[in-house]
Design a protein around this motif. Structure first.
Motif, PDB file in Angstrom:
ATOM      1  N   ASN A   1       1.679   0.219  -6.791  1.00  0.00           N
ATOM      2  CA  ASN A   1       2.087  -1.066  -7.332  1.00  0.00           C
ATOM      3  C   ASN A   1       1.653  -1.158  -8.802  1.00  0.00           C
ATOM      4  OD1 ASN A   1       1.011  -3.887  -8.047  1.00  0.00           O
ATOM      5  ND2 ASN A   1       2.400  -4.324  -6.349  1.00  0.00           N
TER       6      ASN A   1
ATOM      7  N   ASP B   1       2.024   1.462   1.509  1.00  0.00           N
ATOM      8  CA  ASP B   1       1.678   0.616   0.376  1.00  0.00           C
ATOM      9  C   ASP B   1       0.161   0.545   0.368  1.00  0.00           C
ATOM     10  OD1 ASP B   1       2.116  -0.966  -1.835  1.00  0.00           O
ATOM     11  OD2 ASP B   1       2.622  -2.757  -0.712  1.00  0.00           O
ATOM     12  N   SER B   2      -0.440   0.290  -0.777  1.00  0.00           N
ATOM     13  CA  SER B   2      -1.893   0.182  -0.834  1.00  0.00           C
ATOM     14  C   SER B   2      -2.352  -0.975   0.042  1.00  0.00           C
ATOM     15  CB  SER B   2      -2.344  -0.039  -2.278  1.00  0.00           C
ATOM     16  OG  SER B   2      -1.943   1.042  -3.085  1.00  0.00           O
ATOM     17  N   ASP B   3      -3.463  -0.769   0.756  1.00  0.00           N
ATOM     18  CA  ASP B   3      -4.017  -1.776   1.654  1.00  0.00           C
ATOM     19  C   ASP B   3      -4.295  -3.073   0.897  1.00  0.00           C
ATOM     20  OD1 ASP B   3      -5.478  -2.646   4.148  1.00  0.00           O
ATOM     21  OD2 ASP B   3      -7.165  -2.598   2.724  1.00  0.00           O
ATOM     22  N   SER B   4      -3.939  -4.215   1.479  1.00  0.00           N
ATOM     23  CA  SER B   4      -4.096  -5.507   0.806  1.00  0.00           C
ATOM     24  C   SER B   4      -5.557  -5.826   0.509  1.00  0.00           C
ATOM     25  CB  SER B   4      -3.447  -6.630   1.619  1.00  0.00           C
ATOM     26  OG  SER B   4      -4.016  -6.694   2.912  1.00  0.00           O
ATOM     27  N   GLY B   5      -6.461  -5.529   1.446  1.00  0.00           N
ATOM     28  CA  GLY B   5      -7.877  -5.770   1.197  1.00  0.00           C
ATOM     29  C   GLY B   5      -8.402  -4.911   0.063  1.00  0.00           C
ATOM     30  N   THR B   6      -7.957  -3.665   0.017  1.00  0.00           N
ATOM     31  CA  THR B   6      -8.346  -2.764  -1.067  1.00  0.00           C
ATOM     32  C   THR B   6      -7.853  -3.304  -2.403  1.00  0.00           C
ATOM     33  OG1 THR B   6      -8.274  -0.873   0.442  1.00  0.00           O
ATOM     34  CG2 THR B   6      -8.145  -0.389  -1.920  1.00  0.00           C
ATOM     35  N   CYS B   7      -6.646  -3.839  -2.427  1.00  0.00           N
ATOM     36  CA  CYS B   7      -6.100  -4.407  -3.663  1.00  0.00           C
ATOM     37  C   CYS B   7      -6.923  -5.610  -4.132  1.00  0.00           C
ATOM     38  CB  CYS B   7      -4.641  -4.799  -3.474  1.00  0.00           C
ATOM     39  SG  CYS B   7      -3.548  -3.371  -3.289  1.00  0.00           S
ATOM     40  N   VAL B   8      -7.371  -6.447  -3.200  1.00  0.00           N
ATOM     41  CA  VAL B   8      -8.227  -7.582  -3.571  1.00  0.00           C
ATOM     42  C   VAL B   8      -9.540  -7.067  -4.163  1.00  0.00           C
ATOM     43  CG1 VAL B   8      -9.558  -9.539  -2.666  1.00  0.00           C
ATOM     44  CG2 VAL B   8      -7.195  -9.194  -1.934  1.00  0.00           C
TER      45      VAL B   8
ATOM     46  N   ARG C   1       5.181   4.022  -7.286  1.00  0.00           N
ATOM     47  CA  ARG C   1       3.921   3.780  -6.601  1.00  0.00           C
ATOM     48  C   ARG C   1       2.788   4.326  -7.443  1.00  0.00           C
ATOM     49  NH1 ARG C   1       3.335   6.171  -1.690  1.00  0.00           N
ATOM     50  NH2 ARG C   1       1.815   4.613  -1.170  1.00  0.00           N
TER      51      ARG C   1
END
Length: 180
Positions: A134, A94-101, A132
């Motif tokens: 998200n 899944d895409s990294d959470s920090g990258t998504c922020v 994919r």
């Protein structure tokens, strides 16, 4: 003389382009790939891989290896704010959470966002529309239009955007689309 002045203006505009590079930084392989991505993008546009690009682990310090968390966070937020373009590596389960922020913040600031998703699980599916990345990441990447599945494809689109941007007048635009 006029042609020289025009070329100089384009060069100055291109040199003022600033790119924030987002992506997972948890392994040597991820950091190496991000550095390779920066080299490729810089080379294809005649940009400097250090002065035109902010790569968080290279330029801001790594978490747990120097500056405190609040310093790294504030630096990264400031660099996203000052960036013209945000490029994100979106590989992984899944895409990294920090990258998504980082992408969400860039989108809220009306930044140009490019995504790179080379993970074959994202586009080799039996469905008409892949699951994919998200939906929100897909939307931030202009409904998938700035989402690329190879470094070569990303570099080509990035070069076209940077070259076209360097020919336009330098105007600041608010997220609503109105000039500041």
């Amino acid at each position: 003389m006029m042609k020289y002045a025009s070329c100089l203006a384009v060069w100055r505009q291109k040199m003022s382009v600033y790119i924030y590079v987002a992506g997972p930084l948890f392994s040597e392989a991820e950091r190496d790939y991000l550095e390779r991505m920066v080299e490729k993008l810089a080379h294809c546009c005649g940009l400097n891989p250090v002065s035109n690009f902010f790569l968080p682990h290279r330029d801001g310090g790594e978490l747990g290896k120097g500056p405190p968390r609040k310093h790294i966070f504030a630096l990264d937020i400031g660099k996203i704010r000052s960036a013209d373009i945000v490029v994100a590596l979106l590989d992984g389960q899944d895409s990294d959470s920090g990258t998504c922020v980082e992408l969400g913040y860039a989108y809220a600031l009306n930044k140009k966002v490019f995504g790179l998703l080379t993970d074959f699980r994202s586009y080799h599916t039996n469905h008409l529309e892949p699951h994919r990345p998200n939906l929100m990441v897909w939307g931030v990447c202009e409904n998938g239009n700035t989402l690329h599945n190879s470094l070569e494809s990303l570099a080509n689109a990035f070069r076209e955007y940077v070259n076209n941007k360097s020919r336009l007048p330098n105007k600041d635009v608010a997220p609503s689309g109105t000039e500041i």
